[in-house]
Design an enzyme around this catalytic site. Structure first.
Site, short mmCIF file in Angstrom:
data_model
loop_
_atom_site.label_atom_id
_atom_site.label_comp_id
_atom_site.label_asym_id
_atom_site.label_seq_id
_atom_site.Cartn_x
_atom_site.Cartn_y
_atom_site.Cartn_z
N SER B 157 0.44 7.82 0.87
CA SER B 157 -0.44 7.58 2.01
C SER B 157 -0.09 8.53 3.16
CB SER B 157 -0.30 6.11 2.43
OG SER B 157 -1.38 5.72 3.24
N ARG B 227 -4.80 -5.22 11.66
CA ARG B 227 -4.06 -5.29 10.40
C ARG B 227 -4.89 -5.91 9.28
NH1 ARG B 227 -0.10 -3.05 7.27
NH2 ARG B 227 1.01 -4.62 6.04
N ASP B 322 -8.27 3.53 -5.74
CA ASP B 322 -7.95 3.77 -4.33
C ASP B 322 -9.18 4.35 -3.64
OD1 ASP B 322 -6.99 4.55 -1.85
OD2 ASP B 322 -5.23 5.59 -2.63
N HIS B 355 -5.40 1.21 -2.96
CA HIS B 355 -4.43 2.08 -2.32
C HIS B 355 -3.00 1.55 -2.49
CE1 HIS B 355 -3.04 5.15 0.40
NE2 HIS B 355 -2.60 4.27 1.28
N ASP B 356 -2.86 0.22 -2.49
CA ASP B 356 -1.53 -0.39 -2.67
C ASP B 356 -0.90 -0.05 -4.02
OD1 ASP B 356 -1.08 -1.56 -0.27
OD2 ASP B 356 -1.55 -3.61 -0.88
#
Lengths: 605, 605
Positions: B157, B227, B322, B355-356
Site C-alpha cells: 500500500s 476510518r 484489490d 486490499h487487505d
C-alpha cells in the site's frame, strides 16, 4: 426552452389520501396519514387505459422526471433523455407517470412534513418507511388515476427495488416490468457505505437529533459528506480516471495545504453543495434505511418463491462497470425468473459510467426499452416485422461481432431445423445470434421460443424482434435451467467453436427433451482429401484427447459426432447430412463423404 | 506469550537527527528538525552488513511490525505472520528493520509533537509531508545503522509507494525491492475517498482546526467516520458478503430505527472506535495527503524515466480483488520496468480479501517472497537447486493447472532448444510453465533468461528457482516489450492451444531477433492415417479460414507451419523434426510423415 423531443412544460401534481379517519398501515407496524404523493404525467392515457407506464425513481430522485417547469427552466427532469416523444419511453405512445416516494422531500409526505398531531415537523418521529410502503402508496395513486393495469413499471437503482416490489406485491396490476441497475437486496458493502453516510449526518452538530427545521439550518456538512461519499459509488474507477485523473483545480503546483486542490475534490465539494440545497437530511436517513432494509425474497422465503409470483414480461438491465449494484446481483434476479419459467430478457450493457450508466447510456437503452415496450403492447407477431430493423447492428457492429456463432453463410440448416420442430413447442436457442432462427420458428411453428446470446448487438436485435433473450456465455452451461424444461434446445453451427462441447451438450440434454445440433462436417473435407481412412480428429502421443474433451478447439465429422453419442449413450433420433443446396439424399449411404454440414436430433437414452 | 516462529519480545527504538543547527529540507519548501523516527529491528545484521531488509508500512501502520512488547502482550506486530524465524522475511537469515514514517503518531515526529520553537504541539502548523520526505528520513536511519546497501526494501500500500521512492531516489542503496498492493500514484477514486475522510475530520466540532491536543479530546467522530469509510475500501464486495452478508447484530427482526443493527454496521463502528484510541486525527490528514500527492513519475517526466533509474531485482505483487490499488496499476509499474529491460517479477495473487490481502495471503507470499529474497542474496546458480522445490505445486495445483501449455509428456524438444540457443544470449520463454526449460538454458548456456506465464503455481515455482517471470496472458501479445529486445523468444508446445497464433507469432518476431517454436505435428497422424494427400488443416465452405486466422483452435502440421512462414514471409532458419527418441534423421526427406513433433527456428526476413 423546451427542446426537440421534450415533453415541454409540465406541472408537478399532488394526490393526498389516507385522510382521517383512514391511515396507511406501514411495515414497521405504525400507521401514517394523511399522505401526499407528488407526481407528474407525460403523454396521454388512451381510451382503454392500457398504455400507462409507471416510472419509479432512485434515492435522490423526485416526481420531475421529464420536461421543464417553466420557459426559463434550464434543468429538465432527471430522466428527460429517456422520456418524451420518440424517446425510449415514447410519450406519443405511452402515458408516463412518475411518482415521488413517501419519506421524500420534494412534495411528498416525509420527515419534513407537519405532523397533524403535533403541528410540528415530524423529524425523527416520522415512522421508518420501507420500499413496500413506498409501493403501497404508489398503488393508491395508480388507482386514483383510474388505471387497473399498468403496461409497465420501470425504475433504476432504488427504483428497480420498487419495481421488484410491484412485480411481487401486485403482479395482477402489471403487464411488464423493467428492473434497471438494481438488486434483490443491497450488498453488505452498499449497506456499509450508507451507514457511514448516516453517521456523518448524525454527527453534525446542526443535526439536533433531526429537529433542525426550526433552527433554519440543516446539517449541511454531514449531508454533503454523505452525498460526496455516495457520489463516488455512482461512478466507476474508469470514469473517474477519464473525467478527473489527477488534474488540479487551477494551480499547476501543489499547494501543500489541506484545501481541496484536485479537480475530483472540488467536483465532490460542488456535488455536496448542490445536494444540500435540494435535499433534506432526514429524508436521506429514511430513504437509505429503506434501501438497506429491502429484501424482495424475505416475505416469500426465497428469491425463487418471490419471482414465482410475477406475471408478464420482465426485462432486467445491468451495467458492466456498476459496482454499487453489480451485474451479478441482476443475474440473480434473472436466474430466479428463469428457474420459475418466466418470460425474462436480460442484458448487461457495456459501459464505463458505473451505476450512473442507467442515466447516461441513452442510445442502447432507447433501442432495447423502446423495442421491449412495443412488443409488450402489441403481442401479435405481425408487428414484429415492423419493430425489427437492423440499424442496431450499425451501432453495435454485426451480430457476429461478439457472437459465439462464427458461421455467416446462407443458413441451409435453418429450414431443416424449422421442419424438425413440432408446432407450439417450447424452444430454447443457445447462441441465438440476432434471433433469425427463433423468428422463423415463431412465425412458422408458433413455438414458445427464447434465446441465449452473448453479443449486446444481438440481444438488442432479438428484443426489437420481440424475442425474449438472456445474455449469457453458453460455455458456462445452463445451470439456471431446470431439467427437461424445454421441448427443444437448439445449438446451430456453434458446436465447433465452443470451449467445452461435451459439457454444453450434456447440459442441453439435461434441459431439453430433444436437442438439435448442426455443425460443419470435417469428414467432407477428408473426402475431398481423398481419404476414407478414418473420419476422426487426430489422437496422438502429443494430443492424448478425444476431440470432445480436448483443450484444443475441435474439428469434428459426422463420424466423430456419432462416436461421441455412442460414448455418452445419447440416442440419435435424426441425422440430416446437408450441402449448400439442402438435404443430401445420396448421402444416406456416405454422409461423412458427401455432406459438408449436418443436423442431428438427439436425446437422452 | 511469544508463539512458535515469533521474533519474541521486542523494543521500539528511536533515532533522532536533524538537530540544531541542522534541519531536514522538505518537498514543500519548508524545513523540519529535530526529527525522531521510531523503528524496530528483528534478527541480526551479518558481518558484511549485506542481509538488511527494510520494511515500510501503510497509512495506519507503525514501527511495530513483528513480535510482542511484553509477556502479556496479546497483539503482535502488524506483519507478524510474515516476519520471523522461517517466515517470508526469515529473521534467521535477514536483519529486518521496520521504520515508522514522519508525520506519524507512534513515536515519530508528527503534528502531535512539540514544536521546539513554540513549546506547543505543531497541530496544522506541522509542514506537509510527502512520501519523498518519509524516505529521505528513513535513509538517515539506515545510514545511522551503518548499512550502505539494503538487501531489499519491501512494503504494501503506502509502503509500496515508499518502496518505489527508494527504488528511484536511492537506487544505489538497494539490491532489490518488493512493491506490494501499490501503485505509481493513487487513482482519482482513491483521492476522492481520502478527501471525504478528511472532510469528516475537519467538520468535527472537536477538531478546532487541528489544535485539539490541549482540549484533551480529539475529533473522535470525524476520525472514526474517516476510518470506517477507509476500512470499506480495504475489503472487497466478495469478502464483505462472505463475512457479513445481511446478518443482523443480535435481533432476528428489524428494529425500525437508526441504530446500527446490521453486523457490518457494528463491525465498522468497532473499527472506528479502536482506531481513534491508537491514531491521531492530524496524522491521518497529513499521511493521506502524502499518499494523494505521490506520483513516482512526476520528478522524472514519465514512469519509464523513473523506472529507468532503478537497479537490481524488483518483484511486484498485486491482488485480484484489490480495488483500492487495483492490479492494473501494479501492471503499469511492471510494464515500465519491462520496457526499460529491468529484472522484474510480477504475480497478481488470486484472493477475495481485497486490499487487505497483502496482510492475509500469507502462504503464497511466504513462498514467493522467501524464494525471491533467497536468490537476491545468493546470485550463484548453485543455490537454485536448493531453493527450488515443487511443494508449491502441492498447494497451487500442478503447473499445468492454469498454464497455457497443455503438454505434459517427456520434453524431447527441450534438449533441442537448449542446443539451438547461443551461450549467454538474452532469452524470453513465453508460456514458460514452471521454468524447467529456462532452468536448463541458464545452467547449460548461461543465458540471461526470463519467463512469461499465466498460472500462479508456475510463477511461484519459477521464483523459487530464481527465474524472473511476469504473469501475463500470451494471447494478449507482448505489447510492453520493445522491438528486437531479446536474442531468442521461445514458444514450446503451446502454439496449438493459443487463441491467436498468427498475432502471437508476429509479436514474437517483433520482439525476438530469433524465435524458436515447437509444436506437435499433425502431419504425422495423417501418415498413420495412411494419407499423404495434403498435410493441411481443412478449408471448406463452412470454415473459410486458413488455420492461423481461424476462430477455431488449430491442428497444424510441419507443412502447415512452412506454408504459414511463406505466407508471412518469415525466414525458416532451422527445422528439426522429432519423435519421442529425439531428432528424426531419416525424416529429413519426409518430416511431415515421420515426425510427431517439430522445432522451428524462425526470424523476420
Amino acid at each position: 426552452m423546451a427542446e426537440e423531443g421534450s415533453v415541454g412544460i409540465v406541472q408537478t401534481q399532488q394526490y393526498t389520501f389516507a385522510e382521517p379517519p383512514y391511515e396507511l398501515e406501514l411495515d414497521c407496524g405504525r400507521a401514517l396519514g394523511p399522505i401526499t404523493l407528488a407526481y407528474e404525467t407525460y403523454g396521454s392515457l388512451n381510451a382503454d387505459k392500457s398504455n400507462a407506464v409507471l416510472i419509479v425513481h432512485a434515492l435522490s430522485g423526485d416526481a420531475h422526471a421529464a420536461g421543464i417547469h417553466n420557459t426559463t427552466d434550464r434543468k429538465p427532469g432527471w430522466w428527460d433523455n429517456m422520456i418524451g416523444p420518440g424517446k425510449g419511453f415514447d410519450t406519443d405512445k405511452y402515458f408516463v407517470i412518475c411518482s415521488n416516494v413517501i419519506g421524500g422531500c420534494q412534495g411528498s409526505t416525509g420527515p419534513w412534513s407537519i405532523n397533524p398531531k403535533t403541528g410540528k415537523p415530524y423529524g425523527l418521529s416520522f415512522p421508518i418507511i420501507t420500499i413496500g410502503d413506498m409501493v403501497r402508496a404508489q398503488r393508491q395513486l395508480i388507482e386514483h388515476l383510474g388505471i387497473a393495469k399498468l403496461l409497465c413499471v420501470a425504475g433504476g437503482s432504488m427504483g428497480g427495488m420498487q419495481t421488484l416490489e410491484w412485480m411481487t406485491r401486485y403482479p395482477e396490476m402489471l403487464q411488464s416490468a423493467i428492473v434497471i441497475a438494481s438488486a434483490p437486496l443491497l450488498s453488505a458493502q452498499g449497506i456499509a457505505f450508507d451507514a457511514v453516510g448516516r453517521h456523518a449526518i448524525q454527527a453534525d452538530p446542526s443535526f439536533h437529533n433531526g429537529d433542525y427545521y426550526e433552527t433554519g439550518e440543516q446539517p449541511v456538512q454531514g449531508l454533503s459528506i454523505a452525498r460526496m461519499l455516495a457520489h463516488i459509488t455512482y461512478l466507476s474507477d474508469e470514469s473517474m480516471r477519464i473525467k478527473f485523473g489527477r488534474a488540479l483545480r487551477s494551480e499547476s503546483e501543489y499547494r501543500y495545504d489541506f484545501s481541496s486542490e484536485f479537480s475530483v475534490e472540488t467536483y465532490l465539494d460542488y456535488q455536496g453543495e448542490q445536494f444540500v440545497n435540494r435535499f433534506d437530511a432526514n429524508s436521506y436517513l429514511y430513504i437509505t434505511k429503506a434501501i438497506n432494509y429491502y429484501d424482495v425474497a424475505a416475505p416469500y422465503g426465497s428469491l425463487d418463491n418471490a419471482m414465482a409470483r410475477t406475471r408478464g414480461k420482465t426485462m432486467v438491465l445491468s451495467y458492466s462497470s456498476d459496482w454499487l449494484y453489480p451485474p451479478y446481483q441482476s443475474q440473480e434476479i434473472v436466474n430466479a425468473l428463469t428457474r420459475q419459467r418466466k418470460d425474462v430478457t436480460y442484458c448487461n450493457i457495456q459501459s464505463d459510467y458505473g451505476h450512473d450508466a442507467f442515466l447516461l447510456e441513452v442510445d442502447v437503452m432507447k433501442k432495447i426499452i423502446g423495442g421491449f415496450l412495443q412488443h409488450v403492447r402489441h403481442e401479435d407477431r405481425k408487428t414484429r416485422g415492423i419493430a425489427h430493423d437492423v440499424d442496431s447492428e450499425a451501432e453495435f457492429g454485426p451480430p457476429s461481432s461478439a457472437s459465439q456463432s462464427i458461421y455467416e453463410g446462407h443458413r441451409v440448416d435453418y429450414e431443416m431445423i424449422v421442419d424438425l420442430v413440432d408446432e407450439g413447442s417450447r424452444v430454447l436457442d443457445i447462441g441465438c445470434g440476432d434471433g433469425e432462427l427463433l423468428d422463423q420458428l415463431i412465425e412458422r411453428k408458433g413455438v414458445d421460443g427464447a434465446g441465449m446470446e452473448l453479443a449486446q448487438g444481438n440481444i438488442v436485435s432479438c428484443v426489437r424482434r420481440g424475442i425474449s433473450v438472456v445474455q449469457a456465455d453458453i460455455d458456462k452451461g445452463l445451470p439456471t435451467l431446470p431439467d427437461q424444461s424445454y421441448d427443444y434446445v437448439i445449438l446451430s453451427m456453434t458446436l465447433q467453436v465452443i470451449k467445452k462441447p461435451d459439457y454444453v451438450l450434456q447440459e442441453m440434454l439435461r434441459v431439453g427433451k430433444k436437442c438439435i445440433v448442426s455443425f460443419p462436417n470435417f469428414g467432407f473435407w477428408k473426402v475431398r482429401a481423398k481419404t476414407l481412412a478414418m473420419g476422426r480428429a487426430p489422437v496422438t502421443r502429443n494430443l492424448p484427447y478425444a476431440w470432445w474433451v480436448s483443450p484444443n478447439r475441435h474439428v469434428l465429422s459426422i463420424k466423430d459426432f456419432r462416436e461421441y453419442c455412442a460414448e455418452r449413450s445419447i440416442r440419435i433420433e435424426r441425422e440430416l447430412p446437408l450441402n449448400r443446396k439442402g438435404l443430401v439424399w445420396t448421402a444416406r449411404m456416405w454422409p461423412n463423404m458427401l455432406a459438408d454440414e449436418a443436423v442431428f436430433v438427439i436425446a437422452k437414452r
